[in-house]
Motif scaffolding. Structure first.
Motif, mmCIF file in Angstrom:
data_model
loop_
_atom_site.group_PDB
_atom_site.id
_atom_site.type_symbol
_atom_site.label_atom_id
_atom_site.label_comp_id
_atom_site.label_asym_id
_atom_site.label_seq_id
_atom_site.Cartn_x
_atom_site.Cartn_y
_atom_site.Cartn_z
ATOM 1 N N GLU A 62 0.860 -1.185 0.000
ATOM 2 C CA GLU A 62 0.000 0.000 0.000
ATOM 3 C C GLU A 62 0.891 1.229 0.000
ATOM 4 O O GLU A 62 1.949 1.238 0.629
ATOM 5 C CB GLU A 62 -0.902 0.005 1.238
ATOM 6 N N GLY A 259 -5.390 -2.105 1.044
ATOM 7 C CA GLY A 259 -5.389 -1.005 1.946
ATOM 8 C C GLY A 259 -6.498 0.023 1.680
ATOM 9 O O GLY A 259 -7.189 0.043 0.681
ATOM 10 N N CYS A 260 -6.638 0.844 2.727
ATOM 11 C CA CYS A 260 -7.650 1.911 2.712
ATOM 12 C C CYS A 260 -7.514 2.810 1.496
ATOM 13 O O CYS A 260 -8.461 3.497 1.109
ATOM 14 C CB CYS A 260 -7.540 2.758 3.967
ATOM 15 N N TRP A 290 -3.632 8.990 3.260
ATOM 16 C CA TRP A 290 -2.875 9.039 4.520
ATOM 17 C C TRP A 290 -2.310 10.442 4.767
ATOM 18 O O TRP A 290 -1.664 10.669 5.790
ATOM 19 C CB TRP A 290 -1.740 8.007 4.496
ATOM 20 N N ASN A 391 -11.873 -3.342 0.090
ATOM 21 C CA ASN A 391 -10.721 -3.603 0.947
ATOM 22 C C ASN A 391 -11.143 -4.166 2.295
ATOM 23 O O ASN A 391 -11.094 -5.360 2.519
ATOM 24 C CB ASN A 391 -9.919 -2.321 1.133
ATOM 25 N N GLU A 392 -11.632 -3.297 3.139
ATOM 26 C CA GLU A 392 -11.868 -3.694 4.528
ATOM 27 C C GLU A 392 -13.287 -3.268 4.878
ATOM 28 O O GLU A 392 -13.509 -2.539 5.818
ATOM 29 C CB GLU A 392 -10.839 -2.957 5.389
ATOM 30 N N TYR A 451 -4.708 -6.713 13.648
ATOM 31 C CA TYR A 451 -3.647 -5.906 14.243
ATOM 32 C C TYR A 451 -3.860 -6.034 15.752
ATOM 33 O O TYR A 451 -4.755 -5.379 16.309
ATOM 34 C CB TYR A 451 -3.768 -4.445 13.798
ATOM 35 N N GLU A 478 -4.031 -8.946 6.250
ATOM 36 C CA GLU A 478 -3.279 -7.886 6.927
ATOM 37 C C GLU A 478 -3.105 -8.317 8.365
ATOM 38 O O GLU A 478 -4.090 -8.506 9.074
ATOM 39 C CB GLU A 478 -4.055 -6.558 6.903
ATOM 40 N N PRO A 522 1.506 -2.955 7.477
ATOM 41 C CA PRO A 522 1.935 -2.514 6.156
ATOM 42 C C PRO A 522 3.351 -2.998 5.822
ATOM 43 O O PRO A 522 4.070 -3.502 6.679
ATOM 44 C CB PRO A 522 1.885 -0.994 6.251
ATOM 45 N N TRP A 532 2.166 5.046 9.972
ATOM 46 C CA TRP A 532 1.692 3.848 10.653
ATOM 47 C C TRP A 532 2.897 2.988 10.999
ATOM 48 O O TRP A 532 3.768 2.748 10.178
ATOM 49 C CB TRP A 532 0.757 3.090 9.688
HETATM 50 O O1 AHR Z 1 -2.258 -1.438 6.843
HETATM 51 C C1 AHR Z 1 -2.769 -0.197 7.216
HETATM 52 C C2 AHR Z 1 -4.275 -0.149 7.081
HETATM 53 O O2 AHR Z 1 -4.874 -1.024 7.982
HETATM 54 C C3 AHR Z 1 -4.830 -0.580 5.761
HETATM 55 O O3 AHR Z 1 -4.812 0.440 4.840
HETATM 56 C C4 AHR Z 1 -6.236 -0.955 6.080
HETATM 57 O O4 AHR Z 1 -6.748 -1.916 5.219
HETATM 58 C C5 AHR Z 1 -6.159 -1.396 7.528
HETATM 59 O O5 AHR Z 1 -7.085 -0.770 8.297
#
Ligand code: AHR
Length: 674
Positions: A62, A259-260, A290, A391-392, A451, A478, A522, A532
């Motif tokens: 990403e 990713g977002c 971002w 994505n999410e 995460y 992820e 990431p 991040w």
């Molecule tokens: O990896 C960072 C972010 O975490 C990604 O963009 C998203 O998919 C998740 O929330």
């Protein structure tokens, strides 16, 4: 058993007498005492559980943390086309220094092209004095210059009046000139001018200086500077050190572009792949989501030029032997931001984007999009097999849109595997809802994200043991252990996290019949430009290094094997009972048995592997170990191999393979078989 293990064992027996009982109940490596007896694992080489997919371990890419512009994409000039929201961002017209600029020397203003297009602005420069006026680009946190390497400069320019010469200079941190080239501009039509520059010394935070000589009005656009040591030497290509780190992972797949970033904060700001292909100078700039996402890590200069676009991602995937996995917007803006939704009766352009992408990747050169791929230099198909829808995303809005996408994609391309998503969390209401619905819809592959704290990873090595074998396959898309808390800027890529991830990854591999893909996230982070943390690979303007987490990924990915075997202790999977986690696979190509053993305890551990079945193992093998006694240990620019795999030969006597592994270690044992 060596002397130290024997002493520890005696000490442990004494402890047991005093404390009466201890069990490995909470999977906390630091609260463990040495197990009473050495573990004894059994493996039957005739009993293959399932193939291990070649996509098992891959890469999540990403453009976050300046991963693309300012990172992988080797362009050194920031805002080369004056398209940022503030068109002069990244550019300075120094007012006082050794060149002594005053208002009379000259002035530049960004101007809009009369004809609307994707490249909207250019720079109009009025040079009023014979010398003294200059423009400086400060790059992405400075520009890295290597001594003796050639850098290629280019600019599109026209002289509308008078005559000027551009003196292009590479400066170091102290404004010393490291290289210089002169470009006389001539003629009133837009033309490309180029020059090559070779710095006489290294600079970590250099800059580009354009000194103007002569008087007149000159227009400039797409001012660009690239190193020539790019990946595969491709002009205006990618940073070779970073792509090499990715290639070294031998990844099974490459997921892109996020990713977002796929979703955008609003629908209008979503990633649109069609705007990232074709001529680089005509790719329309977009703000990076971002840019202003985290108030504690603002990045107002973060935009996407798309010099690294979908063609380049496909090409990179091919270069590094990874199956491409593009993820597309499904008509939902980031649900952590606006959560804007495209109405179902307006979703056609989004569906068309997905269908056209498949044509771009796989279509014949006679098709519209296949022709573009060919025109861009790749007549052969990219062999796309998978595509991600959203994505999410989560909730009924997602399921509604997923259904429409699934119908459209499979209606035309029944063989393409669709990756759907179960939202941002590994459990809870959104997750349960998504899973229930996707399962009912016979979804093919579901993307899960986690995460979480290291402890979660240790405790979830058995997560997939109970997943329905007839249901969708899993993409652990992820994940990363968070040393402090999710999105905390204090998170570190330390050994504690890497070790926990390794323990968890044995659970992915042990369940290779249901887990088809996985990737850490990431991937990349600029040491000064990150939003991040933690991230797999860190880089600055000249250097890069893999974290301990990187080496864990590399060990698993480089030693994946292609057939899964069962490895058990007293009939049960090895999921941390004594602080050990284990997998066994066959690598048929190498004719080797591959074992991964993670020791999450603070003790050296001895165990044996008893083999049965037709395959007999050699008496010698190779043990590759990644270990540290220090939970907080990290790699760094100064010490990039502080945690680094070490290899040694091991030999076995007798029928069983007996082995000791270091405290807090990740181990790969490879043994040839007959
Ligand atoms: O990896 C960072 C972010 O975490 C990604 O963009 C998203 O998919 C998740 O929330």
């Amino acid at each position: 058993m060596n002397k130290f293990t024997a002493i520890r064992l005696l000490a442990y027996l004494f402890l047991m007498l005093c404390c009466h009982h201890f069990s490995w109940s909470n999977n906390n490596p630091d609260s463990l005492a040495l197990p009473l007896k050495a573990s004894r694992f059994t493996v039957n080489t005739d009993q293959i559980v399932s193939p291990v997919q070649p996509t098992m371990y891959g890469i999540f890419f990403e453009d976050i943390n300046f991963g693309a512009d300012g990172g992988l994409y080797a362009e050194l000039v920031k805002n080369r086309s004056f398209e940022f929201d503030a068109p002069m961002m990244g550019w300075e017209q120094p007012a006082s220094d050794r060149f002594t600029l005053n208002e009379k020397s000259g002035f530049a203003v960004p101007v809009k092209y009369a004809e609307p297009g994707t490249n909207k602005n250019y720079l109009n420069v009025k040079v009023n004095a014979q010398s003294g006026y200059r423009l400086v680009n400060t790059g992405f946190k400075g520009m890295g210059f290597k001594q003796g390497l050639r850098y290629d400069f280019s600019v599109i320019a026209k002289q509308t009046s008078g005559s000027t010469t551009l003196h292009v200079e590479l400066l170091d941190e102290k404004d010393q000139v490291l290289a210089t080239a002169a470009i006389p501009v001539s003629g009133g039509n837009w033309k490309e001018y180029t020059a090559s520059l070779t710095p006489s010394a290294k600079a970590m935070k250099g800059k580009l200086n354009i000194r103007f000589e002569g008087k007149g009005v000159v227009d400039l656009d797409v001012i660009s500077l690239f190193p020539t040591d790019t990946w595969k030497g491709r002009p205006k290509g990618m940073r070779a050190d970073l792509v090499q780190l990715l290639a070294d992972l031998k990844p099974g797949f490459l997921r892109f572009p996020g990713g977002c970033i796929v979703e955008g904060r609003t629908l209008a700001l979503r990633y649109q792949w069609k705007k990232t292909v074709g001529k680089v100078n005509e790719r329309e700039l977009l703000i990076n989501r971002w840019n202003n996402e985290f108030a504690h890590r603002p990045a107002p200069d973060y935009f996407q030029t798309f010099g690294l676009g979908f063609f380049e991602y496909f090409q990179m995937a091919e270069d590094i032997g990874a199956s491409p996995l593009p993820i597309l917007s499904c008509g939902m803006a980031c649900q952590f931001n606006t959560a804007e939704l495209v109405p179902i009766d307006e979703i056609d352009p989004y569906l068309q984007d997905a269908l056209d992408l498949i044509e771009f990747a796989n279509g014949p050169v006679t098709s519209v999009w296949g022709k573009l791929r060919s025109d861009m230099g790749h007549p052969a198909p990219f062999n796309l097999k998978m595509i991600g829808v959203g994505n999410e995303q989560w909730g009924p809005g997602y399921i509604e849109r997923y259904k429409v996408f699934e119908k459209a994609i499979h209606g035309q391309y029944p063989d393409i595997q669709i990756v759907s998503g179960a939202g941002p969390f590994p459990d809870g209401e959104m997750f349960e809802y998504g899973w229930e619905e996707l399962k009912a819809l016979n979804a093919q592959i579901v993307d899960e994200h986690y995460y979480r704290a290291p402890q979660w990873f240790l405790e979830n090595a058995n997560r997939y043991d109970s997943y329905d074998r007839r249901g969708p396959k899993i993409f652990a898309g992820e994940y990363a252990a968070q040393s402090v808390a999710t999105v905390s800027p204090d998170n570190k890529n330390n050994w504690d996290c890497a070790l926990a991830e390794a323990a968890f990854m044995t659970g992915l591999e042990r369940n290779a019949d249901v887990v088809y893909l996985s990737s850490y996230a990431p991937l990349l982070a600029h040491a000064e430009g990150w939003q991040w943390t933690p991230d797999l690979i860190w880089f600055n303007n000249l250097e890069s290094y893999g974290t301990p987490n990187y080496y864990v990924q590399k060990l698993f990915s480089n030693h994946v094997g292609n057939q899964l075997l069962k490895i058990t202790e007293e009939g049960k999977p090895v999921i941390g009972q004594s602080g050990l986690y284990a997998t066994a696979t066959i690598d048929e190509k190498a004719k080797e048995l591959v074992f991964k053993i993670v020791n999450a305890t603070a003790f050296e551990q001895t165990f044996s592997i008893s083999l049965s079945g037709k395959k007999t193992a050699a008496t010698k093998g190779k043990l590759i170990t990644l270990a540290s006694n220090d939970n907080d240990a990290v790699n760094s620019f100064e010490s990039p191999q502080n945690i680094f795999p070490k290899e040694k030969e091991v030999s076995f006597t007798g029928k069983e393979m007996s082995l000791s592994v270091l405290p807090k270690s990740v181990n790969v044992l490879r043994v040839a078989y007959k």
